[in-house]
Design a protein around this motif. Structure first.
Motif, PDB file in Angstrom:
ATOM      1  N   LEU A   1      10.114 -13.835  11.812  1.00 40.97           N
ATOM      2  CA  LEU A   1       9.890 -15.350  11.299  1.00 40.97           C
ATOM      3  C   LEU A   1       8.311 -15.566  11.595  1.00 40.97           C
ATOM      4  CD1 LEU A   1      12.516 -16.828  14.144  1.00 40.97           C
ATOM      5  CD2 LEU A   1      12.721 -16.668  11.525  1.00 40.97           C
ATOM      6  N   ASP A   2       7.624 -14.894  12.063  1.00 40.96           N
ATOM      7  CA  ASP A   2       6.097 -15.033  12.394  1.00 40.96           C
ATOM      8  C   ASP A   2       5.371 -13.817  11.574  1.00 40.96           C
ATOM      9  OD1 ASP A   2       3.625 -16.129  12.760  1.00 40.96           O
ATOM     10  OD2 ASP A   2       3.823 -15.379  15.206  1.00 40.96           O
ATOM     11  N   ILE A   3       5.079 -13.955  10.454  1.00 38.30           N
ATOM     12  CA  ILE A   3       4.337 -13.033   9.654  1.00 38.30           C
ATOM     13  C   ILE A   3       2.875 -12.864  10.158  1.00 38.30           C
ATOM     14  CG2 ILE A   3       3.581 -12.250   7.314  1.00 38.30           C
ATOM     15  CD1 ILE A   3       6.709 -12.615   7.423  1.00 38.30           C
ATOM     16  N   PRO A   4       2.490 -11.754  10.381  1.00 36.24           N
ATOM     17  CA  PRO A   4       1.036 -11.504  10.914  1.00 36.24           C
ATOM     18  C   PRO A   4       0.116 -11.644   9.824  1.00 36.24           C
ATOM     19  CG  PRO A   4       2.120  -9.435  10.508  1.00 36.24           C
ATOM     20  CD  PRO A   4       3.404 -10.474  10.100  1.00 36.24           C
ATOM     21  N   GLN A   5      -1.075 -12.004  10.234  1.00 42.76           N
ATOM     22  CA  GLN A   5      -2.226 -12.215   9.458  1.00 42.76           C
ATOM     23  C   GLN A   5      -2.878 -10.901   9.138  1.00 42.76           C
ATOM     24  OE1 GLN A   5      -3.012 -15.230   7.805  1.00 42.76           O
ATOM     25  NE2 GLN A   5      -1.252 -15.763   8.613  1.00 42.76           N
ATOM     26  N   LEU A   6      -2.753 -10.420   8.106  1.00 37.93           N
ATOM     27  CA  LEU A   6      -3.206  -8.901   7.882  1.00 37.93           C
ATOM     28  C   LEU A   6      -4.631  -9.226   6.921  1.00 37.93           C
ATOM     29  CD1 LEU A   6       0.001  -7.068   6.771  1.00 37.93           C
ATOM     30  CD2 LEU A   6      -1.303  -7.049   9.024  1.00 37.93           C
ATOM     31  N   THR A   7      -5.664  -8.298   7.294  1.00 39.05           N
ATOM     32  CA  THR A   7      -6.906  -8.679   6.387  1.00 39.05           C
ATOM     33  C   THR A   7      -7.332  -7.365   5.704  1.00 39.05           C
ATOM     34  OG1 THR A   7      -8.133  -7.916   8.186  1.00 39.05           O
ATOM     35  CG2 THR A   7      -7.731 -10.328   8.020  1.00 39.05           C
ATOM     36  N   VAL A   8      -8.046  -7.616   4.597  1.00 42.12           N
ATOM     37  CA  VAL A   8      -8.233  -6.370   3.682  1.00 42.12           C
ATOM     38  C   VAL A   8      -9.603  -6.952   3.255  1.00 42.12           C
ATOM     39  CG1 VAL A   8      -6.083  -5.350   3.027  1.00 42.12           C
ATOM     40  CG2 VAL A   8      -7.083  -7.215   1.554  1.00 42.12           C
ATOM     41  N   LYS A   9     -10.688  -5.899   2.808  1.00 41.88           N
ATOM     42  CA  LYS A   9     -11.624  -6.327   2.282  1.00 41.88           C
ATOM     43  C   LYS A   9     -11.693  -5.735   0.859  1.00 41.88           C
ATOM     44  CE  LYS A   9     -14.288  -6.071   6.689  1.00 41.88           C
ATOM     45  NZ  LYS A   9     -15.378  -5.355   7.430  1.00 41.88           N
ATOM     46  N   LYS A  10     -11.216  -4.584   0.391  1.00 38.28           N
ATOM     47  CA  LYS A  10     -11.384  -4.083  -0.920  1.00 38.28           C
ATOM     48  C   LYS A  10     -10.003  -3.917  -1.749  1.00 38.28           C
ATOM     49  CE  LYS A  10     -15.076  -0.961   0.730  1.00 38.28           C
ATOM     50  NZ  LYS A  10     -15.342   0.416   1.115  1.00 38.28           N
ATOM     51  N   ALA A  11      -9.158  -3.677  -1.041  1.00 33.06           N
ATOM     52  CA  ALA A  11      -7.748  -3.498  -1.780  1.00 33.06           C
ATOM     53  C   ALA A  11      -7.117  -4.876  -1.883  1.00 33.06           C
ATOM     54  CB  ALA A  11      -6.787  -2.715  -0.833  1.00 33.06           C
ATOM     55  N   GLY A  12      -6.081  -4.944  -2.903  1.00 31.81           N
ATOM     56  CA  GLY A  12      -5.359  -6.067  -2.855  1.00 31.81           C
ATOM     57  C   GLY A  12      -4.228  -6.019  -2.147  1.00 31.81           C
ATOM     58  N   LEU A  13      -3.821  -7.061  -1.758  1.00 29.26           N
ATOM     59  CA  LEU A  13      -2.926  -7.365  -0.632  1.00 29.26           C
ATOM     60  C   LEU A  13      -1.675  -8.389  -1.241  1.00 29.26           C
ATOM     61  CD1 LEU A  13      -1.562  -6.379   2.060  1.00 29.26           C
ATOM     62  CD2 LEU A  13      -2.935  -8.313   3.200  1.00 29.26           C
ATOM     63  N   PHE A  14      -0.588  -7.881  -1.209  1.00 23.95           N
ATOM     64  CA  PHE A  14       0.526  -8.875  -1.826  1.00 23.95           C
ATOM     65  C   PHE A  14       1.801  -8.560  -0.942  1.00 23.95           C
ATOM     66  CE2 PHE A  14      -2.047  -6.773  -5.221  1.00 23.95           C
ATOM     67  CZ  PHE A  14      -2.448  -8.070  -5.963  1.00 23.95           C
ATOM     68  N   LEU A  15       2.506  -9.791  -0.734  1.00 21.21           N
ATOM     69  CA  LEU A  15       3.661  -9.914   0.167  1.00 21.21           C
ATOM     70  C   LEU A  15       4.751  -9.973  -1.003  1.00 21.21           C
ATOM     71  CD1 LEU A  15       2.802 -11.901   3.359  1.00 21.21           C
ATOM     72  CD2 LEU A  15       2.337  -9.477   2.709  1.00 21.21           C
ATOM     73  N   THR A  16       5.756  -9.339  -0.846  1.00 21.80           N
ATOM     74  CA  THR A  16       7.110  -9.531  -1.867  1.00 21.80           C
ATOM     75  C   THR A  16       7.598 -11.063  -1.652  1.00 21.80           C
ATOM     76  OG1 THR A  16       8.565  -8.742  -0.203  1.00 21.80           O
ATOM     77  CG2 THR A  16       7.751  -7.245  -1.686  1.00 21.80           C
ATOM     78  N   LYS A  17       7.885 -11.624  -2.867  1.00 18.02           N
ATOM     79  CA  LYS A  17       8.356 -12.951  -2.773  1.00 18.02           C
ATOM     80  C   LYS A  17       9.793 -13.026  -2.305  1.00 18.02           C
ATOM     81  CE  LYS A  17       5.707 -14.338  -6.721  1.00 18.02           C
ATOM     82  NZ  LYS A  17       4.993 -12.931  -6.941  1.00 18.02           N
TER      83      LYS A  17
END
Length: 287
Positions: A39-55
């Protein structure tokens, strides 16, 4: 060429952030499937890579085909984003044992190979039980509590017994193969998996632990079989070090640090936040 990391996550989000940190490289894109029950998606951080969550988010249940559906959600999301040199399927409690430079050099050197682990023991009886029998209520393999859980468990057991008594078997002519769920595969093989999705969903409905079977079976009966990296050792075949102890999957601890860093494997599973010290030591040693 870029790599895609495909991660199935449902808990241990502190470990997940550590994993994402190790993959944060301009040569990578990271795709994450969060279980629909989160229910609570964590806030993930990146600086160089692309970050995508599945729809698409699947309500993943252990042993059920919903695990395969989550994999397909990741496959589709990655392919919609672009074409990648390799696609690495990981869980959210995995960790690389090598730095990104070494990982990319390795896959450049073995370009075109499929890193899929094949089990080496006689798993005939497992195949009989897992895919040649029809399983009732597959979403509730682990549901034990309450009258409803007891009813489903009893009915599933009795229906299996009836099939055994009658000698009933599904897919008698199909030669199923088995191995670890976690793989690193080429764009060509990923496209092949997507092409076969409808057949996979049809065949593996009402089976048990099909995530350990369908990729190996599809690869074995295709031209990609000729490109398997290693057919004689399951761990080397997928370049993963997995903590099996007496047939049970155990967590790596700080006591295993030397064993892990001296391994030739590129990835390891599984880790636990209770032993996060070993994760931090691995990360600090990556180049």
């Amino acid at each position: 060429m870029k790599h895609a990391y495909l991660i199935i996550a449902h808990r241990e989000f502190a470990l997940l952030q550590c994993l994402v940190k190790t993959l944060d490289d301009e040569r990578n894109d990271i795709f994450i499937h969060f279980d629909k029950k989160v229910l609570d998606i964590p806030q993930l951080t990146v600086k160089k890579a692309g970050l995508f969550l599945t729809k698409e988010r699947i309500d993943v249940r252990w042993g059920d085909i919903s695990v395969v559906e989550a994999e397909y959600a990741l496959f589709a999301e990655a392919v919609n984003q672009g074409s990648y040199h390799y696609y690495h399927l990981l869980s959210g409690v995995d960790m690389p044992l090598k730095g990104q430079d070494e990982i990319h050099r390795f896959f450049d050197a073995y370009q075109g190979k499929e890193f899929i682990g094949f089990s080496q023991y006689d798993y005939t009886k497992e195949i009989e039980r897992k895919v040649r029998r029809y399983h009732l209520f597959p979403k509730y393999f682990k549901q034990q509590a309450g009258i409803s859980g007891l009813f489903k468990k009893t009915m599933r057991f009795l229906f299996i017994c009836l099939q055994d008594l009658l000698g009933y078997k599904r897919y008698k002519k199909m030669d199923f193969k088995k191995g670890t769920q976690w793989v690193s595969v080429t764009h060509g093989f990923l496209q092949y998996l997507l092409l076969k999705k409808a057949a996979v969903m049809l065949i593996y409905q009402h089976t048990f632990c099909s995530d350990e079977i369908y990729k190996q079976t599809l690869c074995w009966h295709s031209a990609f079989r000729e490109h398997i990296y290693d057919l004689e050792n399951e761990g080397i075949g997928c370049m993963r070090k997995i903590g099996w102890t007496d047939g049970q999957l155990s967590d790596w601890t700080e006591d295993n640090y030397e064993e892990l860093i001296q391994s030739t494997a590129l990835f390891a599973r599984k880790f636990n936040s209770k032993h996060i010290e070993v994760v931090h030591k691995i990360i600090n040693g990556l180049k």
